[in-house]
Write an enzyme that holds these catalytic residues in place. Structure first.
Site, mmCIF file in Angstrom:
data_model
loop_
_atom_site.group_PDB
_atom_site.id
_atom_site.type_symbol
_atom_site.label_atom_id
_atom_site.label_comp_id
_atom_site.label_asym_id
_atom_site.label_seq_id
_atom_site.Cartn_x
_atom_site.Cartn_y
_atom_site.Cartn_z
ATOM 1 N N GLY A 249 4.037 8.830 -0.353
ATOM 2 C CA GLY A 249 3.589 10.034 -0.611
ATOM 3 C C GLY A 249 2.038 10.031 -0.449
ATOM 4 N N GLU B 225 -0.664 -0.553 10.976
ATOM 5 C CA GLU B 225 0.435 -1.550 10.733
ATOM 6 C C GLU B 225 2.020 -0.950 11.043
ATOM 7 O OE1 GLU B 225 2.022 -3.191 6.743
ATOM 8 O OE2 GLU B 225 0.672 -4.554 7.526
#
Length: 452
Positions: A238, A260
């Site tokens: 979140g 990533e």
């Protein structure tokens, strides 16, 4: 994606016999026939998350149950609905993993073994386990016989494939083709594999985590630290989603992305033009990532999208590559931090929750970048199941906790109460700074326990 510059390296079982179409037809076997080639005692490497090879998983489980055999399974992000790791099969599999997600629930079975490594070392640690067999999932081949290893298989890198005696490819037409190039590309050629199993298993979707008001407060502080033209890295959850929303709301311009994981948040930033990669030094004009985590909308966005470039994690997460971009801003989460600046981002006390991941690699790469900065973000406190509030900024880390990022490498720390810079401060200066962004209910008590 230009495959004409890429050459097959590994020689599969039928390499050199006919063209790739003939090889594909001859290599195609049932999942049961593929599983029959896996021996009792083998170490087997498999991809995780939405790239999990469900057909091979089910067939191998049936074979082990019938034969009474046992294997070692090496991987990460293994989904909880895999048959191999169900409780009734715990005597058939020893599972080695360096990053836990939903599979953390399997730890009580007693056959789960954690391997502490950085995420860029995924291929290296799997190679160190000496898998005889690697199972990959990939897209159907293109006109030149190249298959994309797709959304979550970069940890099974070229070294793992080349070391393995047997490479089984589970071909799934639901997987998106990810744009890739260079030495650390995401492709595998038909001639490089030893068996092909066709599958149409639906991909596991990850619905984006909703943001909370606390997330938005923290994100607001962080967004102010991101200048136009910065190259950012975001994680999962979140808070990163809230940061993305704040960056868009603040009207940031010309941001780059070297990260990533590519998520729905990254997709939205690209669609809005907030991320256009126009000022990047590494892969200019393209968002760089190593895996995808999201839903069908994300897969469709990534499929064949040349605005993205996916490469193996050992390249993407290498601090020496990360820092070649100017103005890198890395943003990573933490479970807790102590008053000296030690960060735990992977365990709850002595219970492993996730893993070291790439946090220290991004912290290092960002600080090595010209004009870069690394940010550790966390909520100042949490409320337990009994309704009691606890501080996440502590005099000492919870006993048994893992130090993910040492205090010597921590730079900025952000909570909903603000941002402080710990770099090159004394232990008491660090403590005072952290106390200033702790939850007010705990500040006086923390002041009494300041380090020397």
């Amino acid at each position: 994606m230009t495959t004409y510059e890429i050459k097959p390296v590994r020689r599969g079982r039928l390499a050199g016999t006919g063209d790739w179409r003939q090889q594909y037809a001859a290599l195609r076997v049932s999942a049961e026939e593929a599983a029959a080639q896996i021996h009792n005692g083998d170490a087997v490497a498999m991809p995780g998350a939405a790239s999990w090879p469900y057909a091979a998983d089910a067939a191998l489980t049936r074979r082990l149950r019938q034969s009474g055999g046992k294997i070692e399974l090496d991987g990460l992000f293994t989904p909880t609905d895999t048959v191999l790791l169900q409780p009734e099969n715990r005597d058939l599999v020893e599972y080695y993993v360096n990053f836990l997600s939903g599979d953390r629930a399997l730890i009580p079975q007693g056959n789960v073994h954690f391997v502490p490594t950085h995420l860029s070392e995924d291929g290296a640690w799997i190679c160190a386990r000496h898998p005889r067999v690697t199972v990959i999932t990939c897209t159907p081949p293109d006109e030149n016989g190249w298959m994309s290893r797709s959304i979550s298989a970069s940890h099974l890198d070229r070294d793992v494939l080349e070391q393995s005696e047997l490479v089984i490819a589970e071909v799934n037409s639901n997987l998106p083709v990810l744009s890739t190039d260079g030495e650390y590309h995401h492709l595998v050629h038909v001639s490089e594999v030893d068996a092909i199993v066709e599958s149409d298993h639906a991909l596991a979707e990850n619905v984006p985590t909703p943001t909370t008001e606390l997330d938005r407060q923290i994100a607001g502080h962080i967004a102010e630290m991101v200048p136009d033209g910065a190259c950012i890295q975001l994680g999962l959850g979140g808070l990163p989603n809230a940061i993305g929303e704040c960056l868009a709301y603040a009207g940031k311009k010309d941001l780059g992305m070297h990260t990533e994981v590519v998520t729905n948040c990254v997709m939205e930033l690209m669609r809005r033009g907030v991320v256009n990669n126009s000022r990047k030094q590494v892969c200019p004009g393209r968002t760089v990532g190593t895996l995808c985590v999201g839903d069908r909308e994300l897969w469709e966005f990534c499929d064949g999208n040349d605005q993205l470039c996916f490469r193996e994690v050992k390249w993407v997460n290498n601090p020496r590559i990360i820092c070649q971009n100017d103005g890198v801003v890395s943003i990573n989460n933490a479970v807790e931090i102590d008053l000296t600046g030690q960060v735990n981002a992977e365990s709850i006390g002595d219970r492993m929750y996730s893993g070291t991941g790439g946090q220290l690699e991004w912290v290092t790469g960002a600080q090595w970048s010209r004009g870069g900065k690394s940010i550790i973000a966390l909520r100042s406190s949490y409320v337990d199941k009994q309704g009691v509030r606890h501080s996440k900024i502590r005099p000492q880390l919870t006993p048994g906790s893992i130090v993910t990022t040492p205090r010597t490498m921590v730079q900025y720390v952000a909570t909903e109460y603000g941002v402080v810079n710990l770099k090159y401060k004394s232990t008491r200066e660090r403590a005072r700074a952290l106390i200033s962004i702790a939850h007010p209910d705990f500040r006086k008590e923390l002041e009494k326990q300041m380090p020397l």
